[in-house]
Design an enzyme around this catalytic site. Structure first.
Site, PDB file in Angstrom:
ATOM      1  N   LYS A 203       0.875  -1.284  -0.034  1.00 20.56           N
ATOM      2  CA  LYS A 203       0.011  -0.158   0.040  1.00 20.56           C
ATOM      3  C   LYS A 203       0.806   1.199  -0.014  1.00 20.56           C
ATOM      4  O   LYS A 203       1.865   1.346   0.853  1.00 20.56           O
ATOM      5  CB  LYS A 203      -0.818   0.000   1.311  1.00 20.56           C
ATOM      6  CG  LYS A 203      -1.800   1.014   1.383  1.00 20.56           C
ATOM      7  CD  LYS A 203      -2.623   1.051   2.746  1.00 20.56           C
ATOM      8  CE  LYS A 203      -1.728   0.877   3.921  1.00 20.56           C
ATOM      9  NZ  LYS A 203      -2.793   0.444   5.082  1.00 20.56           N
ATOM     10  N   ARG A 205       0.631   5.282   0.218  1.00 20.74           N
ATOM     11  CA  ARG A 205      -0.133   6.373   0.763  1.00 20.74           C
ATOM     12  C   ARG A 205       0.297   7.812  -0.075  1.00 20.74           C
ATOM     13  O   ARG A 205       1.793   7.881  -0.230  1.00 20.74           O
ATOM     14  CB  ARG A 205       0.039   6.546   2.334  1.00 20.74           C
ATOM     15  CG  ARG A 205      -0.868   5.572   2.929  1.00 20.74           C
ATOM     16  CD  ARG A 205      -1.006   5.858   4.341  1.00 20.74           C
ATOM     17  NE  ARG A 205      -1.759   5.054   5.186  1.00 20.74           N
ATOM     18  CZ  ARG A 205      -2.924   4.958   4.993  1.00 20.74           C
ATOM     19  NH1 ARG A 205      -3.935   5.718   4.411  1.00 20.74           N
ATOM     20  NH2 ARG A 205      -3.437   3.634   5.927  1.00 20.74           N
ATOM     21  N   ASP A 233     -10.135   1.643  11.171  1.00 17.10           N
ATOM     22  CA  ASP A 233     -10.746   3.025  11.760  1.00 17.10           C
ATOM     23  C   ASP A 233     -11.890   3.170  10.535  1.00 17.10           C
ATOM     24  O   ASP A 233     -13.139   2.962  11.016  1.00 17.10           O
ATOM     25  CB  ASP A 233      -9.777   4.080  11.793  1.00 17.10           C
ATOM     26  CG  ASP A 233     -10.170   5.282  12.179  1.00 17.10           C
ATOM     27  OD1 ASP A 233     -11.495   5.454  12.460  1.00 17.10           O
ATOM     28  OD2 ASP A 233      -9.231   6.161  12.711  1.00 17.10           O
TER      29      ASP A 233
END
Length: 338
Positions: A203, A205, A233
């Site tokens: 991943k 970002r 979250d």
């Protein structure tokens, strides 16, 4: 635990049901009722925390049970003020039982002029009078080193392994997936426990909370994928990872997440996603929306924490609870094995 060893359990307002479940477990173990201490934890009209402990705690082994989940600042202040009250009431030893340790995501300086909030929280707890911390799946293991007092970091992996073996009868087509490179160790631990392979989602970002690109490292074609992480979250990245895995040929996607923060649109995203199931622990009290979600299931770690508390009070090993052979009898009411 020896019968003569006496402990006091005090619960804040963050997750009282979790504390009550721990008390029930200890009551069964000891063969006599064990109740939470009588305590008043309220707020003044301006939001200040007020605490009053009605039970005598002088020379007692006291466990303060409080996750610093939403509202994080109120719950943090509650445990600090409860600890201060206990110290001034001459408690012998105070253990902060924090199933979810908030501010753990800020464990290092990631840019100029940013705080290390996890270290600040550690200092606050120590200064308030905490002698020991009992928590689970810290976001970063080095946070244990922020304390000059003992920290027992429990792991959800053994409980998750029991749950996977119970619900996934045939594991031949199962693969565990880490949603990022930083969580590989956590995912590898579960993969090893259930005897399956491992894949990784790389991943990348852009801005905080935004994912530029995701790539799967490993072959997930024809596999049932189990994503493992410590915190969920807003669930945006989790749902994107699920779609990516299905796009790479996975037949099903399930997730096992220790701490279900599930803020904002998280529950709606999960219920409308392609994910078949999300399993979380009760380290954070589930909201009505979480309980009503058709593809979210809660596994209790209260029995694990209760046994850890008993071991701490008796001076016995806590790391022994990392073994499934030890956890099996504790969870025999949840899972039946041949």
């Amino acid at each position: 635990m020896k019968p003569e060893i006496s402990i006091r359990m005090i619960a804040g307002n963050s997750n009282r049901k979790f504390a009550e479940a721990m008390a029930r477990r200890i009551s069964v173990y000891r063969g006599e009722p064990v109740r939470l201490a009588d305590v008043r934890v309220e707020q003044f009209n301006d939001g200040e925390i007020f605490v009053e402990i009605y039970d005598n705690v002088r020379n007692e082994e006291v466990f303060v049970i409080q996750s610093t989940s939403k509202p994080a600042n109120d719950n943090l202040m509650e445990i600090l003020i409860l600890t201060d009250a206990l110290r001034r009431a001459s408690a012998k030893r105070i253990t902060a039982v924090m199933p979810y340790f908030g501010y753990a995501r800020q464990d290092r300086k990631t840019a100029a002029r940013t705080p290390i909030s996890a270290k600040l929280v550690a200092n606050l707890l120590t200064e308030a009078g905490v002698d020991r911390v009992l928590t689970m799946d810290l976001h970063a293991g080095q946070i244990q080193g922020f304390f000059d007092t003992p920290v027992d970091n429990l792991y959800a992996a053994p409980v998750f392994a029991l749950d996977v073996k119970h619900h996934f009868k045939d594991l031949d087509d199962v693969i565990v997936v880490s949603p990022d490179v930083g969580g590989v160790a956590r995912a590898r631990e579960l993969a090893k426990r259930i005897g399956v392979g491992l894949a990784i989602v790389d991943k990348r970002r852009g801005a905080p909370g935004e994912v530029e690109s995701m790539t799967v490292i490993g072959d997930v074609s024809g596999r049932r994928c189990i994503i493992v992480d410590d915190i969920c979250d807003t669930a945006g990245t989790l749902c994107k990872a699920g779609d990516l895995l299905l796009g790479q040929g996975a037949t099903e996607v399930h997730s096992y997440i220790t701490h279900g923060v599930l803020s904002g649109p998280a529950v709606e995203r999960i219920t409308s996603s392609s994910m078949k199931s999300l399993v979380i622990t009760d380290s954070i009290q589930a909201t009505p929306d979480v309980k009503a979600a058709k593809n979210i299931r809660v596994v209790s770690v209260a029995p694990l924490f209760a046994q850890a508390m008993l071991n701490v009070a008796a001076g016995n090993s806590v790391s022994s609870l990392f073994d499934e052979a030890m956890l099996g009898p504790i969870y025999e009411a949840f899972y039946r094995f041949d």
